[in-house]
Design a protein around this motif. Sequence first.
Motif, short mmCIF file in Angstrom:
data_model
loop_
_atom_site.label_atom_id
_atom_site.label_comp_id
_atom_site.label_asym_id
_atom_site.label_seq_id
_atom_site.Cartn_x
_atom_site.Cartn_y
_atom_site.Cartn_z
N GLU A 1 0.83 -1.20 0.00
CA GLU A 1 0.00 0.00 0.00
C GLU A 1 0.87 1.25 0.00
OE1 GLU A 1 -1.93 -2.98 2.96
OE2 GLU A 1 0.07 -2.24 2.45
N SER A 2 0.35 2.30 -0.57
CA SER A 2 1.01 3.60 -0.55
C SER A 2 -0.03 4.69 -0.70
CB SER A 2 2.06 3.70 -1.66
OG SER A 2 1.45 3.58 -2.93
N ILE B 1 -10.26 -7.82 -4.12
CA ILE B 1 -9.30 -7.01 -3.36
C ILE B 1 -10.09 -6.08 -2.44
CG2 ILE B 1 -7.44 -5.33 -3.44
CD1 ILE B 1 -6.71 -8.11 -4.53
N GLY B 2 -9.72 -6.11 -1.18
CA GLY B 2 -10.42 -5.30 -0.20
C GLY B 2 -9.51 -4.29 0.46
N TRP B 3 -10.12 -3.20 0.87
CA TRP B 3 -9.44 -2.19 1.69
C TRP B 3 -10.04 -2.24 3.10
CZ3 TRP B 3 -5.19 0.59 0.74
CH2 TRP B 3 -4.79 0.77 -0.59
N PHE B 4 -9.18 -2.23 4.08
CA PHE B 4 -9.56 -2.25 5.48
C PHE B 4 -8.84 -1.13 6.20
CE2 PHE B 4 -11.78 -6.34 5.67
CZ PHE B 4 -11.42 -6.85 4.43
N ARG B 5 -9.32 -0.80 7.36
CA ARG B 5 -8.61 0.20 8.16
C ARG B 5 -8.71 -0.16 9.64
NH1 ARG B 5 -12.71 5.37 7.21
NH2 ARG B 5 -14.44 4.62 8.51
N TYR C 1 -4.49 2.04 6.82
CA TYR C 1 -5.29 1.39 5.77
C TYR C 1 -4.50 0.24 5.17
CZ TYR C 1 -8.88 4.97 5.94
OH TYR C 1 -9.91 5.78 6.35
N TYR C 2 -5.18 -0.88 5.04
CA TYR C 2 -4.57 -2.10 4.52
C TYR C 2 -5.35 -2.60 3.31
CZ TYR C 2 -2.60 -2.40 9.26
OH TYR C 2 -1.95 -2.14 10.44
N TRP D 1 -2.09 -9.92 3.28
CA TRP D 1 -2.25 -8.52 3.67
C TRP D 1 -0.99 -7.73 3.36
CZ3 TRP D 1 -6.70 -6.52 5.97
CH2 TRP D 1 -7.69 -7.48 6.30
N GLY D 2 -1.21 -6.44 3.05
CA GLY D 2 -0.09 -5.52 2.94
C GLY D 2 0.33 -5.02 4.31
N GLN D 3 1.32 -4.14 4.32
CA GLN D 3 1.88 -3.64 5.58
C GLN D 3 1.12 -2.43 6.11
OE1 GLN D 3 3.00 -2.73 2.66
NE2 GLN D 3 3.20 -0.51 2.91
#
Length: 121
Positions: A6-7, A34-38, A93-94, A111-113
């Motif tokens: 993520e960036s 693909i999902g976005w989480f926070r 945000y992931y 998962w991303g970082q």
Amino acid sequence: QLQLVESGGDLVQPGGSLRLSCAASGFALRYNVIGWFRQAPGKEREGVSCINIVDDPMYSDSVKGRFTISRDNAKNTVYLQMNMLKFEDTAVYYCARSTRFSLNRYDYTTWGQGTQVTVSS
């Protein structure tokens, strides 16, 4: 190696906008949900938005009408355009991948970082 990065996180004023990016390596995003989480301090990780393999979007009620998810298959990247940001959008945000079209974090793997979004005046 399967990886998501993520960036795009930053400090922004209320009412401002940001675009987050989720770049994949080792696999093609187009064949995955693909999902976005926070996750805010002291809170559980919550689903924000996801996109399926035919580019149908899903949004949580808290971001509907303000956030837009999209995919660029040529760049193997999924974006989250965030407009009209509020204080309560502050979180890490992931992005993650899944075979299920859902906002349940337990359906997701790889998962991303994370990238920090801070909304502050």
